[in-house]
Write a protein that holds these residues in place. Structure first.
Motif, PDB file in Angstrom:
ATOM      1  N   ALA A   1      -4.223  -1.218   1.900  1.00  0.00           N
ATOM      2  CA  ALA A   1      -4.177  -0.801   3.304  1.00  0.00           C
ATOM      3  C   ALA A   1      -5.323  -1.434   4.091  1.00  0.00           C
ATOM      4  O   ALA A   1      -5.138  -1.897   5.230  1.00  0.00           O
ATOM      5  CB  ALA A   1      -4.230   0.717   3.404  1.00  0.00           C
TER       6      ALA A   1
ATOM      7  N   ASP B   1      -3.703   3.790   7.911  1.00  0.00           N
ATOM      8  CA  ASP B   1      -4.366   4.989   7.388  1.00  0.00           C
ATOM      9  C   ASP B   1      -3.340   6.072   7.056  1.00  0.00           C
ATOM     10  O   ASP B   1      -3.471   6.788   6.056  1.00  0.00           O
ATOM     11  CB  ASP B   1      -5.382   5.532   8.394  1.00  0.00           C
TER      12      ASP B   1
ATOM     13  N   ALA C   1       0.916   4.068  -2.961  1.00  0.00           N
ATOM     14  CA  ALA C   1       0.687   5.483  -2.650  1.00  0.00           C
ATOM     15  C   ALA C   1       1.833   6.337  -3.171  1.00  0.00           C
ATOM     16  O   ALA C   1       1.624   7.426  -3.721  1.00  0.00           O
ATOM     17  CB  ALA C   1       0.519   5.670  -1.141  1.00  0.00           C
TER      18      ALA C   1
ATOM     19  N   ALA D   1       0.831  -1.212   0.000  1.00  0.00           N
ATOM     20  CA  ALA D   1       0.000   0.000   0.000  1.00  0.00           C
ATOM     21  C   ALA D   1       0.860   1.256   0.000  1.00  0.00           C
ATOM     22  O   ALA D   1       0.576   2.228  -0.722  1.00  0.00           O
ATOM     23  CB  ALA D   1      -0.922  -0.005   1.223  1.00  0.00           C
TER      24      ALA D   1
ATOM     25  N   ARG E   1      -4.853   5.137  -6.675  1.00  0.00           N
ATOM     26  CA  ARG E   1      -5.231   5.527  -5.308  1.00  0.00           C
ATOM     27  C   ARG E   1      -6.147   4.471  -4.684  1.00  0.00           C
ATOM     28  O   ARG E   1      -5.975   4.093  -3.523  1.00  0.00           O
ATOM     29  CB  ARG E   1      -5.961   6.871  -5.326  1.00  0.00           C
TER      30      ARG E   1
ATOM     31  N   ARG F   1      -5.470   2.148  -1.263  1.00  0.00           N
ATOM     32  CA  ARG F   1      -6.382   2.100  -0.119  1.00  0.00           C
ATOM     33  C   ARG F   1      -6.904   0.687   0.109  1.00  0.00           C
ATOM     34  O   ARG F   1      -7.127   0.272   1.245  1.00  0.00           O
ATOM     35  CB  ARG F   1      -7.519   3.093  -0.324  1.00  0.00           C
ATOM     36  N   ARG F   2      -7.085  -0.059  -0.991  1.00  0.00           N
ATOM     37  CA  ARG F   2      -7.554  -1.441  -0.859  1.00  0.00           C
ATOM     38  C   ARG F   2      -6.497  -2.298  -0.167  1.00  0.00           C
ATOM     39  O   ARG F   2      -6.825  -3.102   0.711  1.00  0.00           O
ATOM     40  CB  ARG F   2      -7.885  -2.014  -2.239  1.00  0.00           C
TER      41      ARG F   2
ATOM     42  N   VAL G   1      -1.774   5.797   3.550  1.00  0.00           N
ATOM     43  CA  VAL G   1      -2.541   6.214   2.361  1.00  0.00           C
ATOM     44  C   VAL G   1      -3.137   7.609   2.501  1.00  0.00           C
ATOM     45  O   VAL G   1      -3.580   8.195   1.503  1.00  0.00           O
ATOM     46  CB  VAL G   1      -3.653   5.199   2.024  1.00  0.00           C
ATOM     47  N   ASP G   2      -3.183   8.160   3.726  1.00  0.00           N
ATOM     48  CA  ASP G   2      -3.687   9.521   3.895  1.00  0.00           C
ATOM     49  C   ASP G   2      -2.818  10.535   3.162  1.00  0.00           C
ATOM     50  O   ASP G   2      -3.264  11.653   2.876  1.00  0.00           O
ATOM     51  CB  ASP G   2      -3.760   9.892   5.376  1.00  0.00           C
TER      52      ASP G   2
END
Length: 331
Positions: free
Chosen positions: A300, A324, A215, A211, A293, A297-298, A327-328
């Motif tokens: 993560a 979080d 990102a 992840a 993106r 997120r998937r 990927v934030d």
């Protein structure tokens, strides 16, 4: 270095941040104790700072057992030294002009020095790990093997008939996921965590690593040089293929490519670096960036799902927050 760490638990945040100060001190000592011939370049990336995500994960996963102790601290430092070593080598492979906002080591001192400094840091990390016993040495050796093979597989590209997107995910798992999984393995090993927590933490670390890199594929295209710490589109200019380009190629192979996407692929096939560089703005506006993106997120979310077998705890919630954070950065 990390100055804030929103993990959803004030006590845990304060403890980990305090421990990171010790990590920084020991990283500085490792560079200071290097041979004078390479001392300055060895300090280069340490002085540039960094997220220190791997030491954080070593310390967080230790709370599935008895918590942070001297062995956990040593493993945290060794893991970050290993990571820093890979950065020196990566910059040589990619001919990267910048790293963490400063000229890369290979730009300042040349490829030979950068490679040797990377080797030296690997050696220092291995010396630290050797004090932790055979199990730790095995974790380090297996992660190191995967790091090397991941780089080799990236260089060779997918084999005939191999799905390029799946191949790339495997490369990310080896080049990034392996060391993050090793960090989780160290934390649980040296805190005496049970097998369920250990297995969940390692699987979580592997997927968080994928992840994180997905990102980064987006961030490499959309951030400016000051925020990114290196020139945006570095991979694109160097002809290094990342997930957004692979998704375009998959659309082309399926006959579903749009006109802009086709023009991007055509320019990326050029031998002229300047021509490739002009694709950056068009790729930034293409929907494959949002698709990447979503993939980040998937992965993560899948990482967090690996913790489902564990009871609720501050540590489990902190690892959810950690995923979080990865990927934030895409916002």
């Amino acid at each position: 270095m990390t100055s804030s760490l929103p993990l959803g638990d004030d006590r845990l945040e304060e403890e980990v941040l305090a421990e990171l100060d010790d990590v920084e001190r020991r990283l500085t000592e490792a560079a200071a104790n290097a041979n004078p011939l390479v001392q300055t370049p060895a300090r280069h990336l340490m002085d540039a700072g960094g997220k220190r995500l791997r030491p954080v994960l070593v310390m967080l996963t230790s709370h599935f057992g008895s918590g942070i102790n001297d062995d956990v601290r040593t493993a945290a430092v060794a893991t970050e030294l290993t990571h820093l070593a890979t950065l020196y080598h990566d910059d040589v492979m990619d001919d990267a002009p910048l790293r963490r906002g400063a000229p890369s080591a290979q730009q300042l001192w040349g490829n030979s020095v950068a490679i040797l400094v990377g080797d030296l840091l690997f050696a220092k990390a291995s010396q630290m790990v050797s004090t932790l016993g055979p199990a730790a040495v095995r974790i380090q050796a297996e992660a190191f093997e995967r790091l090397v093979l991941g780089q080799r597989h990236e260089t060779l590209g997918p084999g005939e008939g191999e799905d390029a997107v799946e191949h790339y995910i495997d490369v990310l798992a080896d080049k990034t996921g392996s060391l993050i999984a090793a960090a989780a393995s160290y934390g649980t090993l040296f805190s005496g965590a049970d097998e369920t927590a250990t297995d969940a933490s390692i699987a979580y670390g592997e997927k968080v690593g994928v992840a994180f890199q997905l990102a980064d594929d987006v961030i490499d295209l959309v951030s400016d040089a000051e925020t990114l710490g290196k020139e945006p589109g570095t991979d694109l200019r160097a002809g290094v293929v990342t997930m957004p380009v692979l998704l375009l190629r998959a659309r082309a192979a399926a006959g579903e490519i749009d006109e802009i996407g086709a023009s991007i692929l055509a320019d990326l096939a050029s031998d002229d670096e300047d021509v490739r560089a002009t694709t950056l703005d068009r790729l930034r506006g293409h929907e494959v960036l949002d698709e990447t993106r979503v993939l980040a997120r998937r992965w993560a979310a899948d990482a967090v799902a690996e913790l489902d077998a564990l009871p609720d705890s501050a540590t489990k919630r902190a690892l959810t927050a950690f995923a979080d954070l990865v990927v934030d950065r895409l916002a």
